[in-house]
Design a protein around this motif. Sequence first.
Motif, PDB file in Angstrom:
ATOM      1  N   ALA A   4       0.744  -1.159  -0.037  1.00 34.26           N
ATOM      2  CA  ALA A   4      -0.094  -0.043   0.009  1.00 34.26           C
ATOM      3  C   ALA A   4       0.679   1.348   0.020  1.00 34.26           C
ATOM      4  O   ALA A   4       1.855   1.223   0.486  1.00 34.26           O
ATOM      5  CB  ALA A   4      -0.901  -0.108   1.273  1.00 34.26           C
ATOM      6  N   ASN A   5       0.341   2.114  -0.658  1.00 29.01           N
ATOM      7  CA  ASN A   5       0.994   3.490  -0.698  1.00 29.01           C
ATOM      8  C   ASN A   5       2.167   3.678  -1.577  1.00 29.01           C
ATOM      9  O   ASN A   5       2.618   4.908  -1.678  1.00 29.01           O
ATOM     10  CB  ASN A   5       1.470   4.041   0.734  1.00 29.01           C
ATOM     11  CG  ASN A   5       0.053   3.992   1.574  1.00 29.01           C
ATOM     12  OD1 ASN A   5      -0.748   4.257   1.382  1.00 29.01           O
ATOM     13  ND2 ASN A   5       0.588   3.771   2.986  1.00 29.01           N
ATOM     14  N   VAL A   6       2.434   2.715  -2.313  1.00 27.75           N
ATOM     15  CA  VAL A   6       3.591   3.060  -3.281  1.00 27.75           C
ATOM     16  C   VAL A   6       2.615   3.517  -4.605  1.00 27.75           C
ATOM     17  O   VAL A   6       1.829   3.260  -4.974  1.00 27.75           O
ATOM     18  CB  VAL A   6       4.126   1.557  -3.961  1.00 27.75           C
ATOM     19  CG1 VAL A   6       4.887   1.869  -5.238  1.00 27.75           C
ATOM     20  CG2 VAL A   6       5.077   1.225  -2.760  1.00 27.75           C
ATOM     21  N   LYS A   7       3.569   4.712  -5.030  1.00 29.22           N
ATOM     22  CA  LYS A   7       3.048   5.483  -6.188  1.00 29.22           C
ATOM     23  C   LYS A   7       3.799   5.232  -7.313  1.00 29.22           C
ATOM     24  O   LYS A   7       4.924   5.227  -7.627  1.00 29.22           O
ATOM     25  CB  LYS A   7       3.139   6.938  -5.821  1.00 29.22           C
ATOM     26  CG  LYS A   7       2.297   7.487  -4.292  1.00 29.22           C
ATOM     27  CD  LYS A   7       2.186   8.864  -4.483  1.00 29.22           C
ATOM     28  CE  LYS A   7       3.547   9.618  -3.898  1.00 29.22           C
ATOM     29  NZ  LYS A   7       3.734   9.322  -2.672  1.00 29.22           N
ATOM     30  N   LYS A  36      -1.914  -2.588  -9.027  1.00 35.29           N
ATOM     31  CA  LYS A  36      -3.156  -2.430  -8.330  1.00 35.29           C
ATOM     32  C   LYS A  36      -3.456  -3.651  -7.431  1.00 35.29           C
ATOM     33  O   LYS A  36      -3.947  -3.349  -6.259  1.00 35.29           O
ATOM     34  CB  LYS A  36      -4.478  -2.092  -9.038  1.00 35.29           C
ATOM     35  CG  LYS A  36      -4.499  -0.515  -9.584  1.00 35.29           C
ATOM     36  CD  LYS A  36      -5.530  -0.185 -10.155  1.00 35.29           C
ATOM     37  CE  LYS A  36      -5.446   1.377 -10.598  1.00 35.29           C
ATOM     38  NZ  LYS A  36      -6.553   1.710 -11.221  1.00 35.29           N
ATOM     39  N   ALA A  91      -0.831  -0.668  -4.997  1.00 31.37           N
ATOM     40  CA  ALA A  91      -0.276   0.522  -5.646  1.00 31.37           C
ATOM     41  C   ALA A  91      -1.217   1.452  -5.829  1.00 31.37           C
ATOM     42  O   ALA A  91      -2.346   1.235  -6.419  1.00 31.37           O
ATOM     43  CB  ALA A  91       0.907   0.291  -6.475  1.00 31.37           C
ATOM     44  N   GLU A  92      -1.151   2.734  -5.708  1.00 33.07           N
ATOM     45  CA  GLU A  92      -1.487   3.957  -6.280  1.00 33.07           C
ATOM     46  C   GLU A  92      -0.917   3.988  -7.955  1.00 33.07           C
ATOM     47  O   GLU A  92       0.282   4.343  -8.091  1.00 33.07           O
ATOM     48  CB  GLU A  92      -1.532   5.234  -5.621  1.00 33.07           C
ATOM     49  CG  GLU A  92      -2.387   6.347  -5.946  1.00 33.07           C
ATOM     50  CD  GLU A  92      -2.105   7.513  -4.983  1.00 33.07           C
ATOM     51  OE1 GLU A  92      -2.566   8.614  -5.361  1.00 33.07           O
ATOM     52  OE2 GLU A  92      -1.427   7.530  -4.035  1.00 33.07           O
ATOM     53  N   TRP A 108       6.399  12.845  -8.409  1.00 34.06           N
ATOM     54  CA  TRP A 108       5.273  12.301  -7.528  1.00 34.06           C
ATOM     55  C   TRP A 108       5.526  10.894  -7.413  1.00 34.06           C
ATOM     56  O   TRP A 108       5.045  10.346  -6.180  1.00 34.06           O
ATOM     57  CB  TRP A 108       3.795  12.334  -8.334  1.00 34.06           C
ATOM     58  CG  TRP A 108       2.647  11.707  -7.608  1.00 34.06           C
ATOM     59  CD1 TRP A 108       1.926  12.014  -6.611  1.00 34.06           C
ATOM     60  CD2 TRP A 108       2.378  10.205  -8.210  1.00 34.06           C
ATOM     61  NE1 TRP A 108       0.919  10.844  -6.461  1.00 34.06           N
ATOM     62  CE2 TRP A 108       1.161   9.819  -7.471  1.00 34.06           C
ATOM     63  CE3 TRP A 108       2.646   9.427  -9.420  1.00 34.06           C
ATOM     64  CZ2 TRP A 108       0.641   8.446  -7.542  1.00 34.06           C
ATOM     65  CZ3 TRP A 108       1.923   8.227  -9.387  1.00 34.06           C
ATOM     66  CH2 TRP A 108       0.885   7.714  -8.787  1.00 34.06           C
ATOM     67  N   ASP A 130       6.758   6.973  -6.858  1.00 31.55           N
ATOM     68  CA  ASP A 130       7.924   6.320  -6.115  1.00 31.55           C
ATOM     69  C   ASP A 130       8.741   5.298  -7.391  1.00 31.55           C
ATOM     70  O   ASP A 130       9.920   4.791  -7.228  1.00 31.55           O
ATOM     71  CB  ASP A 130       7.629   5.190  -5.142  1.00 31.55           C
ATOM     72  CG  ASP A 130       6.954   6.017  -3.971  1.00 31.55           C
ATOM     73  OD1 ASP A 130       7.263   7.148  -3.434  1.00 31.55           O
ATOM     74  OD2 ASP A 130       5.802   5.829  -3.503  1.00 31.55           O
ATOM     75  N   GLY A 177       8.516  -0.352  -2.827  1.00 33.76           N
ATOM     76  CA  GLY A 177       8.103  -0.362  -1.149  1.00 33.76           C
ATOM     77  C   GLY A 177       9.181  -0.439  -0.224  1.00 33.76           C
ATOM     78  O   GLY A 177       9.195   0.090   0.682  1.00 33.76           O
ATOM     79  N   GLN A 237       8.605   0.673   3.449  1.00 33.71           N
ATOM     80  CA  GLN A 237       7.317   0.192   3.862  1.00 33.71           C
ATOM     81  C   GLN A 237       7.482  -1.224   4.447  1.00 33.71           C
ATOM     82  O   GLN A 237       8.372  -1.851   3.761  1.00 33.71           O
ATOM     83  CB  GLN A 237       6.004   0.229   2.957  1.00 33.71           C
ATOM     84  CG  GLN A 237       5.653   1.697   2.774  1.00 33.71           C
ATOM     85  CD  GLN A 237       4.783   1.660   1.387  1.00 33.71           C
ATOM     86  OE1 GLN A 237       4.318   0.621   1.156  1.00 33.71           O
ATOM     87  NE2 GLN A 237       4.804   2.806   0.827  1.00 33.71           N
TER      88      GLN A 237
END
Length: 201
Positions: A2-5, A29, A33-34, A75, A77, A196, A201
Amino acid sequence: MANVKLAVIYYSSTGTNYELARWAEAGAKEVGAEVKVLKVPELAPQAAIDSNPAWKAHAEATADVPEATSADIEWADAIIFSVPTRFGNVPSQMKQFLDMQGGLWGSGKTVNKVVSAMSSAGNPHGGQEATILSLYTSMMHWGAIIAAPGYTDQVLYGAGGNPYGTSVTQGQDGKMVEDVEGAVKHQAKRTVEIAGRVVGQ
Ligand SMILES: Cc1cc2nc3c(=O)[nH]c(=O)nc-3n(C[C@H](O)[C@H](O)[C@H](O)COP(=O)(O)O)c2cc1C
């Protein structure tokens, strides 16, 4: 993860790399990931696009896909690039996009991006690997961290066994010859997983 862009940045004339980009989005997804799917700006004259029905149709079908910007690179990662092979190399559209990132590079904002790349060509050995390696050369200059698939999953063997990045042949009918969906999704998940770790993370 979660939260990896993740930014999936592609160029495609006739849709192959767009489809690869969408599979990468789906794979990323699945691991939380976003994701942004972004195209690079077209450079070809409209007359050239109009002269090829498949190119024209794809350009119209993807008119709403946002164009990638430096802000998207900042933006992200992680970035997955997908490009067709052009004379054994990266298409000028993607090269121009990379060349426009000098300001970002100069301010250190390309450092430690986790990157991976995919490619297609009209022939099974038409230069896909050279294209991916050429893109990775630029990534080393960026200070990016290359997350190549290697041979990290059985699915890669069925997809042609390209350890640099997923590659596919576009057949005469415009469709993909090899079934690479699983390989693309694996590559996307692996890129997100490594990103991540890099972002802690
Ligand atoms: C100018 C040009 C150069 C190309 N060079 C190669 C090449 O070196 N090797 C090859 O197998 N296919 C080559 N192709 C075919 C493209 O790689 C193929 O159409 C592309 O991978 C399809 O991707 P797309 O549907 O995302 O546009 C070339 C096509 C064009 C228009």
